[in-house]
Design a protein around this motif. Structure first.
Motif, PDB file in Angstrom:
ATOM      1  N   PHE A  15      37.207 -44.876 -48.495  1.00 21.02           N
ATOM      2  CA  PHE A  15      37.278 -45.818 -49.611  1.00 21.02           C
ATOM      3  C   PHE A  15      35.890 -46.135 -50.150  1.00 21.02           C
ATOM      4  O   PHE A  15      35.657 -46.122 -51.364  1.00 21.02           O
ATOM      5  N   PHE A  16      34.946 -46.394 -49.250  1.00 22.40           N
ATOM      6  CA  PHE A  16      33.608 -46.790 -49.688  1.00 22.40           C
ATOM      7  C   PHE A  16      32.914 -45.633 -50.393  1.00 22.40           C
ATOM      8  O   PHE A  16      32.192 -45.836 -51.385  1.00 22.40           O
ATOM      9  N   HIS A  17      33.090 -44.414 -49.884  1.00 22.49           N
ATOM     10  CA  HIS A  17      32.501 -43.236 -50.533  1.00 22.49           C
ATOM     11  C   HIS A  17      33.049 -43.082 -51.955  1.00 22.49           C
ATOM     12  O   HIS A  17      32.279 -42.919 -52.919  1.00 22.49           O
ATOM     13  N   GLU A  18      34.368 -43.125 -52.071  1.00 21.33           N
ATOM     14  CA  GLU A  18      34.983 -42.947 -53.384  1.00 21.33           C
ATOM     15  C   GLU A  18      34.675 -44.117 -54.311  1.00 21.33           C
ATOM     16  O   GLU A  18      34.600 -43.950 -55.528  1.00 21.33           O
ATOM     17  N   GLU A  33      41.219 -41.564 -63.790  1.00 18.39           N
ATOM     18  CA  GLU A  33      42.672 -41.457 -63.851  1.00 18.39           C
ATOM     19  C   GLU A  33      43.332 -41.869 -62.539  1.00 18.39           C
ATOM     20  O   GLU A  33      44.397 -42.479 -62.532  1.00 18.39           O
ATOM     21  N   ARG A  34      42.700 -41.487 -61.415  1.00 20.79           N
ATOM     22  CA  ARG A  34      43.297 -41.828 -60.112  1.00 20.79           C
ATOM     23  C   ARG A  34      42.202 -42.060 -59.079  1.00 20.79           C
ATOM     24  O   ARG A  34      41.238 -41.327 -59.019  1.00 20.79           O
ATOM     25  N   GLY A  61      40.616 -37.606 -46.106  1.00 16.06           N
ATOM     26  CA  GLY A  61      39.656 -37.599 -47.202  1.00 16.06           C
ATOM     27  C   GLY A  61      40.145 -38.508 -48.309  1.00 16.06           C
ATOM     28  O   GLY A  61      40.938 -39.423 -48.084  1.00 16.06           O
ATOM     29  N   GLY A  62      39.708 -38.225 -49.495  1.00 14.99           N
ATOM     30  CA  GLY A  62      40.107 -39.011 -50.645  1.00 14.99           C
ATOM     31  C   GLY A  62      39.434 -38.440 -51.877  1.00 14.99           C
ATOM     32  O   GLY A  62      38.635 -37.505 -51.786  1.00 14.99           O
ATOM     33  N   TYR A  63      39.769 -38.979 -53.025  1.00 15.12           N
ATOM     34  CA  TYR A  63      39.145 -38.453 -54.241  1.00 15.12           C
ATOM     35  C   TYR A  63      39.266 -39.453 -55.379  1.00 15.12           C
ATOM     36  O   TYR A  63      40.148 -40.330 -55.379  1.00 15.12           O
ATOM     37  N   VAL A  64      38.343 -39.309 -56.322  1.00 13.87           N
ATOM     38  CA  VAL A  64      38.397 -40.028 -57.586  1.00 13.87           C
ATOM     39  C   VAL A  64      38.583 -38.972 -58.669  1.00 13.87           C
ATOM     40  O   VAL A  64      37.744 -38.090 -58.823  1.00 13.87           O
TER      41      VAL A  64
END
Length: 351
Positions: A15-18, A33-34, A61-64
């Motif tokens: 979360f903090f990275h994204e 967008e997401r 992981g995660g993404y913006v």
């Protein structure tokens, strides 16, 4: 409970990275967008202000997802005013740097909190004296506590080791020997030792080892900044050197750990208290920051390389080349993920 804490820590780090990418994107007027924690199928989502905030099925992981930027298909572009593609290269680089930067900031804040709570460190108490060493010749013995070197107070074993290795000529030590204070003049010599990677190095030493006794060092709010800065730099340097040693083959590939190892060590740290958990979380955060800056096309570092190419040659790189390199980058990352999980399972199987 430990596994739950591990998953929460991983989710928070992602979360903090994204969040870093997200805030820099919004700063430069890019529509997001997401914002997703996790990959794959979206489990739940809520749209706020035009952005969909999602929790996805694979928590690795995660993404913006920004308008005009799609890692799954780099050829998809948008030329709207709020698109990532139309922003100047320097703004895109800052957006890409936002994630790793927030990883380093998070590590700094965690180290700062550790300093205020009380950082654990080895006491400057001798646990071993090498035969024939300067320490042996000067009469130092097991159990002696080093109080000062050249009139500078010693609080931890790291203070002691650092002052000896950076000294020149003889040094004066104030030693507590069974309750009796003694002034000892000792001349360090260049001796061989093993570093954390198992390599033989030479540095100024006197031939002593720590007893293993631990102390808690408390910092005031001002000096805690210095501690947090030093620890963040030290952790960053260690991760960079570790990657270098891995590439050189000094560190065997079988030592690489994956998400299972992270969950295990985080769960173990949680059992040892908040300071240990914060310290490990800070180290993992720095690790994420450094690794995301590697010039692998699927990572932030790879995108930065593409953008630097555009700045230097005044034109974007060939779309087909970018696409092929990005697919290759994802292939490398997936292979590394499978390999590290295999290592984790092998370690568990062998106890």
């Amino acid at each position: 409970m430990g596994i739950l804490v591990s998953l929460l820590v991983l989710s928070f780090l992602i979360f903090f990275h994204e969040l870093g990418h997200f805030l820099f994107a919004r700063l430069f007027g890019v529509h997001v967008e997401r914002f997703s924690i996790g990959f794959g199928k979206v489990l739940c989502a809520k749209r706020v202000g035009g952005t969909e905030y999602a929790l996805s099925a694979v928590p690795l992981g995660g993404y913006v997802k920004m308008k005009g930027q799609d890692d799954t298909d780099p050829t998809k572009v948008s030329y709207d005013a709020d698109s990532y593609n139309v922003k100047p290269p320097w703004q895109r680089i800052l957006i890409l740097l936002g994630g790793p930067l927030f990883n380093f900031l998070l590590a700094f804040f965690l180290y700062y909190a550790i300093a205020l709570m009380g950082a654990n460190a080895y006491q400057p108490v001798i646990g071993m004296v090498q035969p024939g060493s300067p320490a042996k010749e000067a009469g130092l013995t097991k159990g002696d506590r080093i109080l000062a070197i050249n009139d500078q107070k010693i609080r931890t074993w790291d203070d002691l080791s650092g002052m000896i290795s950076h000294s020149s000529g003889a040094i004066e030590m104030l030693v507590d020997h069974n309750g009796t204070l003694k002034d000892i003049v000792i001349a360090p010599r260049e001796l061989e030792a093993k570093n954390i990677f198992g390599e033989t190095v030479r540095k100024r030493m006197i031939g002593i080892g720590p007893s293993g006794a631990v102390t808690t060092v408390n910092y005031d709010p001002l000096s805690a900044f210095g501690y947090a800065w030093e620890q963040t730099l030290a952790a960053s340097k260690m991760i960079v050197v570790s990657v270098e040693k891995l590439i050189e083959g000094v560190v065997p590939a079988k030592e690489m750990g994956g998400v299972i190892a992270i969950v295990q060590v985080t769960a173990d740290a949680a059992q040892h208290g908040l300071v240990a958990l914060f310290a490990l979380t800070a180290l993992i955060s720095v690790n994420l920051g450094v690794l995301n800056l590697l010039p692998i096309p699927a990572l932030d570092g790879g995108h930065i390389v593409f953008t630097l190419y555009e700045m230097l040659f005044r034109r974007p790189p060939n779309e087909e080349v970018v696409y092929r390199l990005t697919v290759a980058g994802w292939g490398i990352l997936m292979a590394l993920m499978v390999f590290t999980i295999y290592n984790d399972i092998a370690r568990i199987a062998h106890g």
